[in-house]
Structure formats: C-alpha cells, structure tokens
Design an enzyme around this catalytic site. Structure first.
Site, PDB file in Angstrom:
ATOM      1  N   TRP A   3       0.814  -1.216   0.000  1.00 23.52           N
ATOM      2  CA  TRP A   3       0.000   0.000   0.000  1.00 23.52           C
ATOM      3  C   TRP A   3       0.847   1.265   0.000  1.00 23.52           C
ATOM      4  CZ3 TRP A   3      -0.214  -3.876   3.684  1.00 23.52           C
ATOM      5  CH2 TRP A   3       0.531  -3.671   4.852  1.00 23.52           C
ATOM      6  N   GLU A  25      -4.925   0.810   6.574  1.00 23.88           N
ATOM      7  CA  GLU A  25      -4.957   1.276   7.957  1.00 23.88           C
ATOM      8  C   GLU A  25      -6.048   0.585   8.760  1.00 23.88           C
ATOM      9  OE1 GLU A  25      -2.794   2.895   9.485  1.00 23.88           O
ATOM     10  OE2 GLU A  25      -1.602   3.749   7.870  1.00 23.88           O
ATOM     11  N   GLN A  30      -4.855  -3.336  15.318  1.00 25.63           N
ATOM     12  CA  GLN A  30      -4.756  -4.524  16.171  1.00 25.63           C
ATOM     13  C   GLN A  30      -4.191  -5.735  15.427  1.00 25.63           C
ATOM     14  OE1 GLN A  30      -5.653  -4.339  19.441  1.00 25.63           O
ATOM     15  NE2 GLN A  30      -6.525  -2.310  19.368  1.00 25.63           N
ATOM     16  N   LEU A  68      -8.719 -12.131  10.253  1.00 25.88           N
ATOM     17  CA  LEU A  68      -8.144 -10.857  10.674  1.00 25.88           C
ATOM     18  C   LEU A  68      -8.677 -10.411  12.036  1.00 25.88           C
ATOM     19  CD1 LEU A  68      -7.935  -8.534   7.520  1.00 25.88           C
ATOM     20  CD2 LEU A  68      -6.075  -9.226   9.021  1.00 25.88           C
ATOM     21  N   GLY A  69      -9.836 -10.947  12.442  1.00 25.31           N
ATOM     22  CA  GLY A  69     -10.394 -10.608  13.748  1.00 25.31           C
ATOM     23  C   GLY A  69     -11.023  -9.222  13.788  1.00 25.31           C
ATOM     24  N   TYR A  70     -11.571  -8.861  14.964  1.00 29.70           N
ATOM     25  CA  TYR A  70     -12.188  -7.548  15.171  1.00 29.70           C
ATOM     26  C   TYR A  70     -13.150  -7.244  14.019  1.00 29.70           C
ATOM     27  CZ  TYR A  70      -8.339  -7.263  18.463  1.00 29.70           C
ATOM     28  OH  TYR A  70      -7.454  -7.525  19.473  1.00 29.70           O
ATOM     29  N   TYR A 108      -6.707   8.512  14.450  1.00 24.25           N
ATOM     30  CA  TYR A 108      -5.464   8.027  13.857  1.00 24.25           C
ATOM     31  C   TYR A 108      -5.629   7.719  12.378  1.00 24.25           C
ATOM     32  CZ  TYR A 108      -1.999   4.913  12.086  1.00 24.25           C
ATOM     33  OH  TYR A 108      -1.067   4.348  11.249  1.00 24.25           O
ATOM     34  N   ASP A 126       0.376   6.405  16.050  1.00 26.39           N
ATOM     35  CA  ASP A 126       0.046   5.020  16.395  1.00 26.39           C
ATOM     36  C   ASP A 126       0.950   4.585  17.536  1.00 26.39           C
ATOM     37  OD1 ASP A 126       2.530   4.613  15.237  1.00 26.39           O
ATOM     38  OD2 ASP A 126       1.853   3.088  13.800  1.00 26.39           O
ATOM     39  N   CYS A 185      19.626   2.384  19.719  1.00 25.70           N
ATOM     40  CA  CYS A 185      19.893   3.822  19.790  1.00 25.70           C
ATOM     41  C   CYS A 185      21.135   4.222  18.980  1.00 25.70           C
ATOM     42  CB  CYS A 185      20.065   4.254  21.243  1.00 25.70           C
ATOM     43  SG  CYS A 185      18.580   4.021  22.267  1.00 25.70           S
ATOM     44  N   THR A 279      -9.965  -9.226  23.170  1.00 26.39           N
ATOM     45  CA  THR A 279      -9.231  -8.094  23.737  1.00 26.39           C
ATOM     46  C   THR A 279      -9.403  -7.999  25.245  1.00 26.39           C
ATOM     47  OG1 THR A 279      -9.585  -6.873  21.671  1.00 26.39           O
ATOM     48  CG2 THR A 279      -8.892  -5.600  23.589  1.00 26.39           C
TER      49      THR A 279
END
Length: 328
Positions: A3, A25, A30, A68-70, A108, A126, A185, A279
């Site tokens: 994408w 997006e 999740q 994919l859930g949710y 978001y 995010d 770092c 969740t």
C-alpha cells in the site's frame, strides 16, 4: 508494503491512493503488517477501488476478512465504502476532520489518510509513534494518560512539507529501531535529539500502567450435521463480538452459562475444548455435536470452514474429536 508509495515515486508524480491507504490502515488496527499483506493483496485484487467494495456482498467481504479478527472493522469498512461511493461520488474527503465523520474512521486513521494521501500536516500517532515521541521528549506520564501530550508533541514536530513521508518514517522508526525492548539507539537518526537516550532511560519508556488481568468466560457451542453432511449455522447479531458473522449456535458467554442447544437431539460432548482470547477476556467453550435432520441446514457443498471466523474454525476443529452419534 503493497500500500506504500515510495518517496522516489512521489517525487516523480505518483500519488498515494486514499482507498488503499484507508483499507490498509483499517486492516492494520490490532493486526501486524506480516498478517495483513496477503489479505490486502487479495482484497485489492478482488475489489480494486471503493466503488467495487461498496458493491460487494456483505457475506463475501466477511468471508475474505475471516482470520483478521475484530469483525466490527469489516462491517464499518462496508458502511464507509458505501457512503463514499454513493454520497461522495467515490472520492474520500481530503482533511482529517472530514474523514473522521465516516463510519469506522477515528483520529489516527483519519490523520494517516489525510497526511499520506493529501499532504495535510496533521499528527499521525500510532503505537510506534507514541514510543518514539515519548523517548524523544522523555515523557514520564504513563500510557494511556500520556496520549494527549504525545499527540500534541507529534503535532509540534510534524513538518508542513511531506507530512505523509514524515508520518510513515516515524512509524517505521518505531517498528525497526526504536523498538519496545532493546532499542537500537546507536543507529537511530534522532539520537542527538533524544532526551530519553541522553538520560539513559530510553528502554524504560513509554511508561505504562499495570494491566488488569483478563477475566475468563465460559460457554457452549453446538455443531449439528445431517446424514448428507449439511451443517447447522447461524448468523450472529450485527452488534457484539463476531457481529454479522456466520458461526455455530451456542450459549451466552459468562462465568456460569446456561446450556442452549439449538434443537432437541442426542448431543455428545467433544473431547477437545476451545480456548480463545479476545481483547478484554479469555473464552473457554465446551463443544457438543450431533447428527440429526432438520430445516435451515447449510448444504455441505456450500460450507467452507476456512470462511468462518477463527473462533468458529476452532469449534469445528474441536468437533472432529467427538464420538459423533448415529443419525436420528
């Protein structure tokens, strides 16, 4: 990432497609990038633009989404596509404020579409960006209370020029270098400006409040099949977990559920139980099976376990461990 449009392509005049940005997006909420890639490719091959998705059958989209859930995301995906296709002539709004008025688009996702597709200099925050910014400014407030402060700080450093590239760079920085554990770092391009690194506390940020343990709920699931191999399925209510999805009949999910077989028959309990985590809670289902005749069975030739949501596929797998009774 399929994408994405690279900075080089952007410089040559290629513009990001807001449909592809929006779809990716929503899928990534999740869910990991690795899990989303193949789903995204299949979706865009089957429904290449928002008009095509808006015209799709609900069941086809839900089946493609399985795994994919949710699932509320998939329902809102269709609602949003139909609003854009039918009321906006197939054109997504170009500002985060207008995008948030669409079904299923929160701050978001709206910011990501507006910044990446339309170059609006809006903060895109995010989990990865929260981590980078909390370390960059050594924010000590624990999450989730720190979210407004982190959004304000992100807005302050978001440039007017190429805000979409900046947003994606910050996400990538958090995903690959400024990682939750053992941040790299030494190779970070922001090391000279990072307050947490200079204070030696980068790995300790962002701070988070201790999570409450998830409760466990129980339930019953029932798998009925007739002599021809047809299966009894039901579509779950639109609202609630797995809303609008096909699955096996069952009881409520609670601490002390009541058995609720969908029809009178010789039900036998499977050897395997189903364990699944949502969740906010863990779920344990006892699975019962029977062979019987009845109306409203789905023909075996039309039944594809792979089209079911993950929980229901687990129920089907557990049912195979049962000592199925003879047909009535």
């Amino acid at each position: 990432m399929p994408w994405r449009v690279s900075p080089q392509d952007r410089a040559s005049g290629v513009r990001p497609d807001p449909y592809r940005i929006w779809l990716s997006e929503v899928m990534l909420q999740q869910t990991t990038v690795a899990a989303v890639r193949d789903y995204f490719r299949r979706f865009t091959a089957r429904w290449p633009d928002v008009e095509a998705l808006a015209a799709a059958e609900d069941g086809a989209v839900m089946a493609e989404w399985a795994g994919l859930g949710y699932y509320a995301r998939a329902r809102n995906l269709l609602k949003c596509a139909r609003v854009v296709a039918q009321e906006m002539d197939g054109q997504f709004p170009q500002t985060a404020a207008e995008l948030q008025k669409l079904p299923g688009i929160g701050p978001y996702t709206a910011g990501a579409i507006a910044a990446i597709a339309y170059d609006e200099p809006v903060a895109v925050v995010d989990g990865n960006v929260e981590r980078v910014v909390s370390r960059l400014f050594a924010v000590q407030t624990p999450l989730p209370a720190a979210k407004p402060e982190l959004t304000d700080l992100t807005a302050q450093i978001t440039p007017q020029s190429r805000p979409g590239d900046f947003a994606q760079a910050m996400m990538d920085l958090g995903a690959t270098i400024c990682t939750p554990r053992n941040p790299a770092c030494a190779i970070c391009p922001l090391i000279a400006d990072c307050d947490a690194q200079s204070q030696g506390i980068a790995a300790d940020l962002p701070r988070k409040l201790a999570k409450k343990p998830k409760p466990t709920r129980l339930g019953f699931a029932y798998v009925a099949m007739n002599a021809a191999g047809d299966v009894l399925l039901e579509r779950r209510p639109e609202k609630g977990l797995l809303g609008g999805m096909l699955g096996f009949p069952g009881s409520e999910w609670s601490e002390a559920p009541t058995p609720a077989p969908p029809l009178r028959s010789d039900w036998q309990e499977a050897d395997a139980e189903v364990r699944h985590t949502f969740t906010h809670f863990h779920l344990i289902l006892r699975v019962f099976v029977t062979r019987t005749e009845g109306a409203n069975f789905t023909p075996g030739g039309d039944f594809a376990p792979g089209d079911l949501p993950t929980l229901m596929r687990k129920v089907w797998d557990a049912a195979q461990s049962a000592d199925w009774p003879q047909p009535e």
